[in-house]
Enzyme design. Structure first.
Site, PDB file in Angstrom:
ATOM      1  CG  MET A 157      -2.042   0.926   1.246  1.00 30.82           C
ATOM      2  SD  MET A 157      -3.255   0.578  -0.035  1.00 30.82           S
ATOM      3  CE  MET A 157      -4.734   1.199   0.770  1.00 30.82           C
ATOM      4  CB  THR A 238       0.643  -2.891 -12.606  1.00 32.14           C
ATOM      5  OG1 THR A 238       0.266  -2.583 -11.263  1.00 32.14           O
ATOM      6  CG2 THR A 238      -0.589  -3.089 -13.454  1.00 32.14           C
ATOM      7  NE  ARG A 240      10.503  -3.537 -12.065  1.00 32.75           N
ATOM      8  CZ  ARG A 240       9.938  -2.388 -12.440  1.00 32.75           C
ATOM      9  NH1 ARG A 240       8.660  -2.348 -12.785  1.00 32.75           N
ATOM     10  NH2 ARG A 240      10.650  -1.281 -12.488  1.00 32.75           N
ATOM     11  CD  GLU A 269       8.678  -7.078 -18.074  1.00 33.47           C
ATOM     12  OE1 GLU A 269       9.230  -6.041 -18.511  1.00 33.47           O
ATOM     13  OE2 GLU A 269       7.875  -7.076 -17.130  1.00 33.47           O
ATOM     14  CG  HIS A 287       6.798  -3.269 -18.032  1.00 29.86           C
ATOM     15  ND1 HIS A 287       7.811  -3.889 -17.370  1.00 29.86           N
ATOM     16  CD2 HIS A 287       6.453  -2.199 -17.244  1.00 29.86           C
ATOM     17  CE1 HIS A 287       8.085  -3.238 -16.243  1.00 29.86           C
ATOM     18  NE2 HIS A 287       7.268  -2.205 -16.151  1.00 29.86           N
TER      19      HIS A 287
HETATM   20  C1  DGY Z   1       8.679   1.718 -13.295  1.00 28.50           C
HETATM   21  O1  DGY Z   1       8.747   2.949 -13.327  1.00 28.50           O
HETATM   22  O2  DGY Z   1       9.260   1.053 -12.448  1.00 28.50           O
HETATM   23  C2  DGY Z   1       7.792   1.056 -14.309  1.00 28.50           C
HETATM   24  O3  DGY Z   1       7.823  -0.291 -14.279  1.00 28.50           O
HETATM   25  C3  DGY Z   1       8.047   1.613 -15.682  1.00 28.50           C
HETATM   26  O4  DGY Z   1       7.369   2.781 -15.690  1.00 28.50           O
END
Ligand code: DGY
Length: 324
Positions: A157, A238, A240, A269, A287
């Site tokens: 969070m 979203t 890693r 990736e 990504h």
């Molecule tokens: C980050 O900033 O860590 C993202 O994965 C790419 O924007």
């Protein structure tokens, strides 16, 4: 004799606003499009005072040593910096910076987009329309799950997690979260409740991941954790890729142990686990969490300002704090 401008290596072409800020320096943009090959990076970095990197460049002791003693700063154009060996940089007196804050809302939009798309089967629906397989409206055609009114579990969070929680409020969702410390404001204003990961997994209809990649979060979600989730739940990542065991996730999705997943990040990736590619119930994005024009401009500007500050002998606005 006038001093020569310091050499700066920009690993990949970044938005103009960032490059403009560096215009007084001796700037080399190593690659226009693809990530530069490792050998090219090692060669080009020699004698640089600063390197502006993205998450596709692994900056380790080898790169730092190839740069040599002139190197003062590695400015990463990302909030995550698991691509950089921060301890090795510290050891050599090199400052590492990142781009926190400016991409929170955009990444939260992406997490919500994936939640909605996975729950409402948007990927499958699009594939059907484009393939000319849509024949008529159907009472049971592509029925998915509601998002509104459900329970969202946010793992991590921080700023992005809280931005996701604010969106959830507009959807009338209840919010559970895990974090190292409790977030009084989120609890007060969003009604979020801090729980242990086990409870979050068991109670949530949607689980969204927002932790950095560290040894502690590597494969945080594996087969054991997926088995704790509801069969009607959706997992969104979203953060890693390596935070999730992709093989275990593909199995859970194939066996219907969870309803769907929405992924923006992957373990290797740009490779995506072949089993995931075969499944209908996973939405796969490449990504693009922070990929809005406005946010990428802000990130480029922030990375350039961090780099400039160090080269001017000032404290950079966003130094990375070592996590140990
Ligand atoms: C980050 O900033 O860590 C993202 O994965 C790419 O924007």
């Amino acid at each position: 004799m006038a001093e020569l401008p310091q050499k700066v290596l920009v690993a990949r072409r970044i938005p103009e606003v960032g490059l403009d800020l560096l215009s007084g320096l001796d700037v080399e943009v190593l690659s226009e499009e693809d990530p530069p090959p490792r050998t090219a990076l090692l060669r080009a970095v020699r004698g640089a005072s600063g390197i502006l990197t993205t998450l596709t460049e692994r900056v380790d002791a080898e790169v730092l040593d190839a740069a040599g003693p002139s190197l003062e700063v590695v400015a990463n154009m990302a909030v995550g910096y698991d691509n950089i060996d921060v301890a090795a940089a510290e050891k050599r007196g090199v400052i590492v910076t990142n781009t926190p804050g400016v991409l929170d809302e955009t990444t939260a939009d992406t997490a919500f987009m994936l939640m909605l798309a996975a729950a409402r089967r948007l990927g499958e629906a699009e594939r059907m329309v484009r393939a000319g397989r849509w024949r008529h409206w159907g009472p049971e055609l592509l029925v998915g799950l509601d998002v509104w009114g459900k329970t969202l579990g946010i793992v991590g969070m921080g700023r992005i997690g809280q931005a996701v929680a604010r969106r959830a409020r507009g959807f009338g969702m209840s919010v559970l979260y895990t974090a190292r410390s409790s977030k009084a404001e989120a609890e007060r204003e969003l009604g979020a409740r801090r729980v242990h990961l086990e409870e979050l997994l068991a109670e949530s209809d949607f689980v969204s991941l927002h932790v950095p990649l560290t040894p502690q979060t590597h494969r945080l979600i594996g087969s054991k954790e997926l088995r704790k989730m509801k069969s009607t739940s959706v997992l969104v990542n979203t953060a890693r890729g390596p935070v999730v065991d992709e093989e275990a996730l593909a199995e859970a999705l194939a066996e219907g142990r969870i309803f769907a997943a929405g992924l923006d990040v992957y373990e290797n990736e740009p490779g995506v686990h072949p089993k995931l590619l075969e499944l209908e119930n996973v939405v796969l994005a490449p990504h693009i969490g922070s990929a809005s024009i406005e946010t990428r401009n802000r990130m480029a500007e922030m990375a350039a300002r961090n780099l400039l500050a160090v080269l001017r002998g000032e404290e950079p606005p966003n130094p990375v704090v070592t996590r140990r």
